[in-house]
Design a protein around this motif. Structure first.
Motif, PDB file in Angstrom:
ATOM      1  N   TRP A  43       0.841  -1.205   0.000  1.00 36.60           N
ATOM      2  CA  TRP A  43       0.000   0.000   0.000  1.00 36.60           C
ATOM      3  C   TRP A  43       0.873   1.250   0.000  1.00 36.60           C
ATOM      4  O   TRP A  43       0.618   2.205  -0.724  1.00 36.60           O
ATOM      5  CB  TRP A  43      -0.904  -0.014   1.229  1.00 36.60           C
ATOM      6  CG  TRP A  43      -1.784   1.176   1.370  1.00 36.60           C
ATOM      7  CD1 TRP A  43      -3.007   1.386   0.806  1.00 36.60           C
ATOM      8  CD2 TRP A  43      -1.504   2.357   2.130  1.00 36.60           C
ATOM      9  NE1 TRP A  43      -3.510   2.614   1.172  1.00 36.60           N
ATOM     10  CE2 TRP A  43      -2.604   3.225   1.978  1.00 36.60           C
ATOM     11  CE3 TRP A  43      -0.434   2.759   2.920  1.00 36.60           C
ATOM     12  CZ2 TRP A  43      -2.659   4.468   2.601  1.00 36.60           C
ATOM     13  CZ3 TRP A  43      -0.480   4.001   3.532  1.00 36.60           C
ATOM     14  CH2 TRP A  43      -1.596   4.839   3.361  1.00 36.60           C
ATOM     15  N   ASP A  47       1.801   4.220  -3.389  1.00 34.95           N
ATOM     16  CA  ASP A  47       1.162   5.510  -3.127  1.00 34.95           C
ATOM     17  C   ASP A  47      -0.335   5.331  -2.911  1.00 34.95           C
ATOM     18  O   ASP A  47      -1.168   6.080  -3.426  1.00 34.95           O
ATOM     19  CB  ASP A  47       1.392   6.499  -4.287  1.00 34.95           C
ATOM     20  CG  ASP A  47       2.856   6.896  -4.425  1.00 34.95           C
ATOM     21  OD1 ASP A  47       3.534   6.988  -3.376  1.00 34.95           O
ATOM     22  OD2 ASP A  47       3.314   7.096  -5.545  1.00 34.95           O
ATOM     23  N   GLY A  48      -0.663   4.294  -2.131  1.00 33.85           N
ATOM     24  CA  GLY A  48      -2.069   3.963  -1.898  1.00 33.85           C
ATOM     25  C   GLY A  48      -2.875   5.082  -1.287  1.00 33.85           C
ATOM     26  O   GLY A  48      -4.084   5.186  -1.520  1.00 33.85           O
ATOM     27  N   LEU A  50      -3.108   8.000  -2.033  1.00 35.16           N
ATOM     28  CA  LEU A  50      -3.693   8.887  -3.035  1.00 35.16           C
ATOM     29  C   LEU A  50      -4.957   8.295  -3.651  1.00 35.16           C
ATOM     30  O   LEU A  50      -5.755   9.012  -4.242  1.00 35.16           O
ATOM     31  CB  LEU A  50      -2.669   9.150  -4.143  1.00 35.16           C
ATOM     32  CG  LEU A  50      -1.358   9.804  -3.705  1.00 35.16           C
ATOM     33  CD1 LEU A  50      -0.417   9.942  -4.897  1.00 35.16           C
ATOM     34  CD2 LEU A  50      -1.618  11.159  -3.064  1.00 35.16           C
ATOM     35  N   ARG A  51      -5.133   6.960  -3.513  1.00 35.08           N
ATOM     36  CA  ARG A  51      -6.222   6.300  -4.213  1.00 35.08           C
ATOM     37  C   ARG A  51      -7.063   5.378  -3.335  1.00 35.08           C
ATOM     38  O   ARG A  51      -8.173   5.025  -3.704  1.00 35.08           O
ATOM     39  CB  ARG A  51      -5.647   5.465  -5.372  1.00 35.08           C
ATOM     40  CG  ARG A  51      -4.869   6.292  -6.383  1.00 35.08           C
ATOM     41  CD  ARG A  51      -4.115   5.385  -7.348  1.00 35.08           C
ATOM     42  NE  ARG A  51      -3.454   6.142  -8.401  1.00 35.08           N
ATOM     43  CZ  ARG A  51      -2.636   5.618  -9.288  1.00 35.08           C
ATOM     44  NH1 ARG A  51      -2.387   4.319  -9.256  1.00 35.08           N
ATOM     45  NH2 ARG A  51      -2.069   6.361 -10.216  1.00 35.08           N
ATOM     46  N   VAL A  52      -6.520   4.957  -2.192  1.00 34.37           N
ATOM     47  CA  VAL A  52      -7.178   3.964  -1.345  1.00 34.37           C
ATOM     48  C   VAL A  52      -7.138   4.430   0.099  1.00 34.37           C
ATOM     49  O   VAL A  52      -6.114   4.939   0.565  1.00 34.37           O
ATOM     50  CB  VAL A  52      -6.481   2.585  -1.466  1.00 34.37           C
ATOM     51  CG1 VAL A  52      -7.163   1.551  -0.585  1.00 34.37           C
ATOM     52  CG2 VAL A  52      -6.454   2.131  -2.916  1.00 34.37           C
ATOM     53  N   TYR A  53      -8.244   4.245   0.815  1.00 35.62           N
ATOM     54  CA  TYR A  53      -8.307   4.660   2.212  1.00 35.62           C
ATOM     55  C   TYR A  53      -7.220   3.979   3.030  1.00 35.62           C
ATOM     56  O   TYR A  53      -6.959   2.782   2.892  1.00 35.62           O
ATOM     57  CB  TYR A  53      -9.673   4.308   2.815  1.00 35.62           C
ATOM     58  CG  TYR A  53     -10.781   5.241   2.408  1.00 35.62           C
ATOM     59  CD1 TYR A  53     -10.761   6.576   2.782  1.00 35.62           C
ATOM     60  CD2 TYR A  53     -11.853   4.781   1.645  1.00 35.62           C
ATOM     61  CE1 TYR A  53     -11.773   7.438   2.406  1.00 35.62           C
ATOM     62  CE2 TYR A  53     -12.875   5.624   1.253  1.00 35.62           C
ATOM     63  CZ  TYR A  53     -12.834   6.958   1.642  1.00 35.62           C
ATOM     64  OH  TYR A  53     -13.839   7.802   1.259  1.00 35.62           O
ATOM     65  N   SER A  88      -7.291  -1.484   1.358  1.00 37.73           N
ATOM     66  CA  SER A  88      -5.907  -1.955   1.349  1.00 37.73           C
ATOM     67  C   SER A  88      -5.794  -3.469   1.474  1.00 37.73           C
ATOM     68  O   SER A  88      -4.715  -4.030   1.246  1.00 37.73           O
ATOM     69  CB  SER A  88      -5.134  -1.308   2.505  1.00 37.73           C
ATOM     70  OG  SER A  88      -5.646  -1.774   3.748  1.00 37.73           O
ATOM     71  N   ASN A 120     -13.146   0.095  -6.479  1.00 37.75           N
ATOM     72  CA  ASN A 120     -11.945   0.822  -6.880  1.00 37.75           C
ATOM     73  C   ASN A 120     -10.900  -0.172  -7.396  1.00 37.75           C
ATOM     74  O   ASN A 120     -10.392  -0.991  -6.632  1.00 37.75           O
ATOM     75  CB  ASN A 120     -11.389   1.586  -5.673  1.00 37.75           C
ATOM     76  CG  ASN A 120     -10.145   2.394  -6.005  1.00 37.75           C
ATOM     77  OD1 ASN A 120      -9.563   2.261  -7.071  1.00 37.75           O
ATOM     78  ND2 ASN A 120      -9.731   3.233  -5.071  1.00 37.75           N
ATOM     79  N   HIS A 122      -7.826   0.215  -8.127  1.00 37.10           N
ATOM     80  CA  HIS A 122      -6.542   0.374  -7.438  1.00 37.10           C
ATOM     81  C   HIS A 122      -6.564  -0.376  -6.108  1.00 37.10           C
ATOM     82  O   HIS A 122      -5.566  -0.991  -5.719  1.00 37.10           O
ATOM     83  CB  HIS A 122      -6.250   1.850  -7.197  1.00 37.10           C
ATOM     84  CG  HIS A 122      -6.208   2.676  -8.447  1.00 37.10           C
ATOM     85  ND1 HIS A 122      -5.235   2.512  -9.413  1.00 37.10           N
ATOM     86  CD2 HIS A 122      -7.016   3.668  -8.896  1.00 37.10           C
ATOM     87  CE1 HIS A 122      -5.445   3.356 -10.405  1.00 37.10           C
ATOM     88  NE2 HIS A 122      -6.521   4.076 -10.119  1.00 37.10           N
ATOM     89  N   CYS A 143     -12.960  -6.751  -8.645  1.00 35.20           N
ATOM     90  CA  CYS A 143     -13.413  -5.374  -8.806  1.00 35.20           C
ATOM     91  C   CYS A 143     -14.889  -5.392  -9.197  1.00 35.20           C
ATOM     92  O   CYS A 143     -15.242  -5.779 -10.324  1.00 35.20           O
ATOM     93  CB  CYS A 143     -12.586  -4.667  -9.875  1.00 35.20           C
ATOM     94  SG  CYS A 143     -12.975  -2.915 -10.047  1.00 35.20           S
TER      95      CYS A 143
END
Length: 216
Positions: A43, A47-48, A50-53, A88, A120, A122, A143
């Motif tokens: 994660w 750079d999680g 930026l895209r994932v909680y 994550s 998501n 990502h 997904c």
């Protein structure tokens, strides 16, 4: 205590709490079976944030709850575990590691099928990577919106269902869809009232944790 000291959260990190504080957060003493928080290196490197909680205090409360249910899993081994909105992949990975530990100590314990979904793409990629780096190559991450892509295959077959949705305003239509999804996934004998009670209990634990943190 969980080894999540490498992660920065907006709330107090559980790894920095004393055992007494952790018991106050979760509502009962920790069990003898103790597992570390899964590594989230994938994660971080992707750079999680930026895209994932990012996993936060409520995530770790769920990990504690799963750990306390170890005896229940041992008594009634789950065949299928599913996390909706995995993000994550921290929670489903932790559950998988918990089942691995139960199988290690009790060879007759069957490892369950692990599934996770997220709308998501990502998050799905990161969840797969998180599971893999923690020794769980068999995680099936899909997904899809809730479980749209998994029905009717898993209808009424889910033994452990985890869902920690984002805290955003919910339209009535979304709420109705969520309720319908639960009825389709869980065995017929499971009452939604029981799920509501469990959710209320977890919310109460989170509220208590927040109160104790602000007054300490």
């Amino acid at each position: 205590q969980r080894s999540d000291t490498n992660h920065t959260h907006s709330a107090v990190q559980p790894s920095r709490l004393t055992p007494r504080q952790r018991e106050a957060m979760s509502g009962s003493p920790t069990t003898a079976l103790k597992l570390d928080t899964p590594s989230l290196k994938s994660w971080e490197e992707a750079d999680g944030a930026l895209r994932v909680y990012e996993p936060a205090q409520d995530t770790f409360l769920i990990l504690d709850s799963l750990q306390k249910d170890a005896d229940r899993f041992r008594a009634r081994p789950p065949a299928l575990c599913l996390e909706i909105g995995t993000g994550s992949g921290c929670v489903i990975t932790f559950l998988g590691k918990l089942c691995q530990e139960l199988a290690r100590t009790e060879p007759s314990f069957p490892l369950p099928r692990l599934m996770a979904t997220d709308i998501n793409p990502h998050a799905v990629q990161i969840a797969r990577a998180t599971a893999l780096e923690n020794g769980l190559p068999a995680l099936e991450a899909v997904c899809t919106d809730l479980v749209d892509g998994l029905l009717p295959e898993i209808a009424h077959k889910v033994d452990v269902l985890i869902f920690n949705p984002p805290y955003v305003p919910t339209e009535e239509a979304e709420f109705v869809k969520a309720q319908t999804t639960l009825k389709e996934l869980l065995p017929d004998k499971v009452a939604l009232a029981d799920l509501s009670s469990s959710a209320s209990s977890l919310a109460s634990s989170a509220s208590s944790a927040s109160t104790s943190t602000s007054t300490s």
